[in-house]
Write a protein that holds these residues in place. Structure first.
Motif, PDB file in Angstrom:
ATOM      1  N   VAL A 207       0.843  -1.186   0.000  1.00  0.00           N
ATOM      2  CA  VAL A 207       0.000   0.000   0.000  1.00  0.00           C
ATOM      3  C   VAL A 207       0.883   1.242   0.000  1.00  0.00           C
ATOM      4  O   VAL A 207       2.086   1.173   0.309  1.00  0.00           O
ATOM      5  CB  VAL A 207      -0.939   0.038   1.231  1.00  0.00           C
ATOM      6  CG1 VAL A 207      -1.907  -1.095   1.216  1.00  0.00           C
ATOM      7  CG2 VAL A 207      -0.135   0.050   2.526  1.00  0.00           C
ATOM      8  N   LYS A 208       0.302   2.357  -0.360  1.00  0.00           N
ATOM      9  CA  LYS A 208       1.009   3.627  -0.318  1.00  0.00           C
ATOM     10  C   LYS A 208      -0.014   4.743  -0.171  1.00  0.00           C
ATOM     11  O   LYS A 208      -1.181   4.576  -0.531  1.00  0.00           O
ATOM     12  CB  LYS A 208       1.822   3.826  -1.595  1.00  0.00           C
ATOM     13  CG  LYS A 208       1.001   3.918  -2.860  1.00  0.00           C
ATOM     14  CD  LYS A 208       1.892   4.141  -4.075  1.00  0.00           C
ATOM     15  CE  LYS A 208       1.046   4.272  -5.375  1.00  0.00           C
ATOM     16  NZ  LYS A 208       1.900   4.514  -6.536  1.00  0.00           N
ATOM     17  N   PRO A 209       0.413   5.885   0.380  1.00  0.00           N
ATOM     18  CA  PRO A 209      -0.532   6.997   0.548  1.00  0.00           C
ATOM     19  C   PRO A 209      -1.099   7.425  -0.798  1.00  0.00           C
ATOM     20  O   PRO A 209      -0.359   7.604  -1.778  1.00  0.00           O
ATOM     21  CB  PRO A 209       0.330   8.107   1.152  1.00  0.00           C
ATOM     22  CG  PRO A 209       1.494   7.399   1.773  1.00  0.00           C
ATOM     23  CD  PRO A 209       1.741   6.217   0.901  1.00  0.00           C
ATOM     24  N   PRO A 210      -2.408   7.537  -0.907  1.00  0.00           N
ATOM     25  CA  PRO A 210      -2.999   7.952  -2.198  1.00  0.00           C
ATOM     26  C   PRO A 210      -2.707   9.416  -2.507  1.00  0.00           C
ATOM     27  O   PRO A 210      -2.329  10.199  -1.633  1.00  0.00           O
ATOM     28  CB  PRO A 210      -4.504   7.718  -1.961  1.00  0.00           C
ATOM     29  CG  PRO A 210      -4.674   7.844  -0.480  1.00  0.00           C
ATOM     30  CD  PRO A 210      -3.416   7.316   0.129  1.00  0.00           C
ATOM     31  N   ASP A 211      -2.911   9.763  -3.768  1.00  0.00           N
ATOM     32  CA  ASP A 211      -2.734  11.167  -4.170  1.00  0.00           C
ATOM     33  C   ASP A 211      -3.861  12.012  -3.619  1.00  0.00           C
ATOM     34  O   ASP A 211      -5.002  11.556  -3.458  1.00  0.00           O
ATOM     35  CB  ASP A 211      -2.713  11.262  -5.710  1.00  0.00           C
ATOM     36  CG  ASP A 211      -1.544  10.496  -6.290  1.00  0.00           C
ATOM     37  OD1 ASP A 211      -0.488  10.426  -5.602  1.00  0.00           O
ATOM     38  OD2 ASP A 211      -1.687   9.983  -7.424  1.00  0.00           O
ATOM     39  N   LEU A 212      -3.540  13.263  -3.333  1.00  0.00           N
ATOM     40  CA  LEU A 212      -4.567  14.187  -2.836  1.00  0.00           C
ATOM     41  C   LEU A 212      -5.358  14.778  -3.989  1.00  0.00           C
ATOM     42  O   LEU A 212      -4.884  14.880  -5.106  1.00  0.00           O
ATOM     43  CB  LEU A 212      -3.895  15.316  -2.020  1.00  0.00           C
ATOM     44  CG  LEU A 212      -3.252  14.861  -0.713  1.00  0.00           C
ATOM     45  CD1 LEU A 212      -2.521  16.037  -0.064  1.00  0.00           C
ATOM     46  CD2 LEU A 212      -4.325  14.338   0.242  1.00  0.00           C
TER      47      LEU A 212
END
Length: 212
Positions: A207-212
Motif C-alpha cells: 500500500v502507499k498513501p494515495p494522491d490528494l
C-alpha cells in the motif's frame, strides 16, 4: 461511675438475664447490651446481683458465668419440653423453607432488574423501527441510482480523506527520519533493524498513501 448509673446497670443486667434465661459471662452481657454500660459497671452489677441472690454465679476455672435465678420460673414437665422441642423443629423447617424462597425471589428479582423496563424496550423499539425505515429508504434510493449523499456530506468525506492522507504521509516521513538516524550507527542492515524493533512498512502490505 455514679450510684445512679450503677443501679441502672444492675437493673439492665437482671432484666436481660431473666428474659434470656441462659448463662452469660460479664463480657458477653456487656456486648449484648451494646456496650450501653462499661465493662467495669457490668462486672460490678453481676457480682452485686449474685451476692444478693437475684442471679446465680457459676465458676469454671477462671471464667465466671451468670444466669437467672431458676426458682422464680415455674417448673416445666417433660411433655411440655417435648412439645416445645417439636415446635422448635417445625419452626426451624419453616424458617429453612422461607429462606430458600427468599433466595429464589432474590435471584428472580436480580434477573428482572437486569432486564429492560417496558418503557426502555418500547423506546429502543421505536428507535430501531425508525432507523430501519431510514435504511430501507436509503437502500431503495441506492438501488434506483438516486443521489443519497448531500453536498455537505460529500465535502466532509473529501475533507476527512485529505486530512487522513496528510497525516499518513507526515507520520511516514517522521518515522523514516528517525529510522535513518538510527541506521547511521546501527551495525546491521535496515531490514534487520525493522525486524528487531517490529516495524511494519507500507511496502509489506503493498500500500502507499494515495494522491490528494
Amino acid at each position: 461511675m455514679s450510684k445512679s448509673k450503677d443501679a441502672q446497670a444492675g437493673v439492665a443486667v437482671l432484666d436481660y438475664l431473666n428474659k434470656q434465661n441462659r448463662p452469660y459471662s460479664a463480657i458477653d452481657i456487656c456486648n449484648n447490651l451494646h456496650k450501653e454500660f462499661g465493662k467495669t459497671a457490668i462486672v460490678k452489677a453481676c457480682e452485686s446481683l449474685a451476692e444478693s441472690g437475684k442471679i446465680k454465679e457459676k465458676v469454671y476455672g477462671k471464667q465466671k458465668v451468670y444466669v437467672a435465678d431458676q426458682s422464680q420460673f415455674p417448673e416445666v414437665d417433660d411433655s411440655e419440653i417435648r412439645s416445645m422441642d417439636s415446635t422448635i423443629t417445625e419452626l426451624t423447617q419453616k424458617l429453612q423453607t422461607n429462606l430458600e424462597e427468599v433466595r429464589r425471589l432474590e435471584s428472580e428479582l436480580k434477573m428482572l432488574n437486569s432486564c429492560l423496563s417496558t418503557e426502555e424496550a418500547q423506546r429502543q423499539l421505536t428507535e430501531a423501527t425508525s432507523q430501519c425505515a431510514h435504511n430501507k429508504s436509503k437502500l431503495k434510493q441506492l438501488k434506483e441510482g438516486g443521489n443519497v449523499v448531500s453536498p455537505e456530506e460529500k465535502e466532509k468525506v473529501y475533507g476527512d480523506r485529505k486530512k487522513f492522507v496528510q497525516a499518513w504521509r507526515k507520520r511516514k516521513r517522521m518515522t523514516n527520519d528517525v529510522l535513518n538516524a538510527i541506521l547511521e550507527g546501527y551495525p546491521k542492515p535496515k531490514k534487520q533493524l525493522y525486524e528487531d524493533i517490529g516495524i511494519e512498512t507500507d511496502e509489506d502490505y503493498d500500500v502507499k498513501p494515495p494522491d490528494l
